[in-house]
Enzyme design. Structure first.
Site, PDB file in Angstrom:
ATOM      1  N   ASN A 116      -1.926   0.460   6.637  1.00  0.00           N
ATOM      2  CA  ASN A 116      -1.395  -0.770   7.235  1.00  0.00           C
ATOM      3  C   ASN A 116      -0.509  -1.577   6.276  1.00  0.00           C
ATOM      4  O   ASN A 116      -0.455  -2.805   6.347  1.00  0.00           O
ATOM      5  CB  ASN A 116      -2.521  -1.612   7.848  1.00  0.00           C
ATOM      6  CG  ASN A 116      -3.526  -2.093   6.825  1.00  0.00           C
ATOM      7  OD1 ASN A 116      -3.446  -1.737   5.657  1.00  0.00           O
ATOM      8  ND2 ASN A 116      -4.472  -2.891   7.262  1.00  0.00           N
ATOM      9  N   GLU A 139      -9.682 -10.121  -7.254  1.00  0.00           N
ATOM     10  CA  GLU A 139      -8.735  -9.013  -7.044  1.00  0.00           C
ATOM     11  C   GLU A 139      -7.542  -9.109  -7.994  1.00  0.00           C
ATOM     12  O   GLU A 139      -7.058  -8.094  -8.508  1.00  0.00           O
ATOM     13  CB  GLU A 139      -8.288  -9.005  -5.577  1.00  0.00           C
ATOM     14  CG  GLU A 139      -9.438  -8.631  -4.645  1.00  0.00           C
ATOM     15  CD  GLU A 139      -9.162  -8.872  -3.167  1.00  0.00           C
ATOM     16  OE1 GLU A 139     -10.073  -8.631  -2.362  1.00  0.00           O
ATOM     17  OE2 GLU A 139      -8.048  -9.309  -2.818  1.00  0.00           O
ATOM     18  N   LYS A 155       0.825  -1.214   0.000  1.00  0.00           N
ATOM     19  CA  LYS A 155       0.000   0.000   0.000  1.00  0.00           C
ATOM     20  C   LYS A 155       0.859   1.265   0.000  1.00  0.00           C
ATOM     21  O   LYS A 155       2.074   1.206   0.240  1.00  0.00           O
ATOM     22  CB  LYS A 155      -0.948  -0.050   1.203  1.00  0.00           C
ATOM     23  CG  LYS A 155      -1.950  -1.217   1.131  1.00  0.00           C
ATOM     24  CD  LYS A 155      -2.908  -1.155   2.317  1.00  0.00           C
ATOM     25  CE  LYS A 155      -3.953  -2.247   2.248  1.00  0.00           C
ATOM     26  NZ  LYS A 155      -4.924  -2.122   3.381  1.00  0.00           N
ATOM     27  N   HIS A 167      -2.014  -5.469   1.722  1.00  0.00           N
ATOM     28  CA  HIS A 167      -3.307  -6.147   1.633  1.00  0.00           C
ATOM     29  C   HIS A 167      -3.079  -7.620   1.349  1.00  0.00           C
ATOM     30  O   HIS A 167      -2.113  -7.977   0.676  1.00  0.00           O
ATOM     31  CB  HIS A 167      -4.113  -5.529   0.475  1.00  0.00           C
ATOM     32  CG  HIS A 167      -5.282  -6.361   0.033  1.00  0.00           C
ATOM     33  ND1 HIS A 167      -6.472  -6.374   0.713  1.00  0.00           N
ATOM     34  CD2 HIS A 167      -5.434  -7.227  -0.993  1.00  0.00           C
ATOM     35  CE1 HIS A 167      -7.309  -7.211   0.102  1.00  0.00           C
ATOM     36  NE2 HIS A 167      -6.708  -7.741  -0.939  1.00  0.00           N
ATOM     37  N   TYR A 226     -12.517  -1.417  -3.322  1.00  0.00           N
ATOM     38  CA  TYR A 226     -13.012  -1.576  -1.952  1.00  0.00           C
ATOM     39  C   TYR A 226     -14.530  -1.388  -1.864  1.00  0.00           C
ATOM     40  O   TYR A 226     -15.043  -1.032  -0.806  1.00  0.00           O
ATOM     41  CB  TYR A 226     -12.296  -0.595  -1.018  1.00  0.00           C
ATOM     42  CG  TYR A 226     -10.925  -1.094  -0.572  1.00  0.00           C
ATOM     43  CD1 TYR A 226     -10.794  -2.251   0.197  1.00  0.00           C
ATOM     44  CD2 TYR A 226      -9.762  -0.420  -0.902  1.00  0.00           C
ATOM     45  CE1 TYR A 226      -9.558  -2.721   0.618  1.00  0.00           C
ATOM     46  CE2 TYR A 226      -8.506  -0.884  -0.491  1.00  0.00           C
ATOM     47  CZ  TYR A 226      -8.421  -2.042   0.272  1.00  0.00           C
ATOM     48  OH  TYR A 226      -7.187  -2.507   0.688  1.00  0.00           O
TER      49      TYR A 226
END
Ligand SMILES: Nc1ncnc2c1ncn2[C@@H]1O[C@H](COP(=O)(O)OP(=O)(O)OP(=O)(O)O)[C@@H](O)[C@H]1O
Length: 139
Positions: free
Chosen positions: A114, A128, A11, A117, A51
């Site tokens: 964070n 995905e 990310k 993913h 998302y």
């Protein structure tokens, strides 16, 4: 996508913090083979589409803003029991609760930022992976 694969993306926080190399090193050291990899800048619309499942959550807009705040590194990985083993490798969603040695514990900034993913099922891994890569790129 075969069931021994999972999808991940490093990310924007971890890419910006210069952790791409160390994270990939740990992924490979854990036995995952990189099937596909690229660097992408998501648009706000693309982040929202990825998302979409979180569209009703209070953090959705902030999550989309964050996910398009900088480059990300999407990857498809292969290993036996890939989805489950990769979730173990990255640790809990909130880095404050992630186990020692996990990628989020070492590299994440916060619950939202964070670092990485990991798909939560074989079905989502396939969806995905197809969001970022063509069939030809996934051979
Ligand atoms: N309460 C929250 N506040 C802010 N951001 C959040 C919150 N919960 C989750 N997020 C962000 O939304 C992402 C998706 O949430 P989800 O519950 O699917 O977690 P996850 O499955 O551990 O993460 P990912 O799907 O990214 O692997 C999280 O990785 C995090 O970046």
């Amino acid at each position: 996508m075969p069931t021994n694969r999972t999808f991940t993306m490093i990310k924007p926080d971890a890419v910006a913090d210069g952790f791409t190399g160390p994270i990939i090193q740990q992924i490979e050291a854990a036995g995952f083979k990189i099937i596909a990899l690229k660097k992408v800048q998501l648009s706000s619309e693309e982040a929202g589409a990825f998302y979409a499942v979180h569209a009703e959550r209070p953090f959705f807009q902030s999550l989309c803003d964050y996910m398009c705040s900088g480059a990300i590194i999407p990857m498809v990985l292969e290993k036996e029991n890939a989805v489950e083993d990769f979730r173990k490798l990255i640790g809990a969603t909130n880095p404050a609760q992630a186990a020692e040695g996990t990628i989020r514990k070492q590299f994440a900034r916060s619950l939202e930022s964070n670092a990485i993913h990991g798909s939560d099922s074989d079905e989502n891994a396939a969806v995905e992976g197809a969001f970022f890569f063509t069939e030809k790129e996934l051979v």
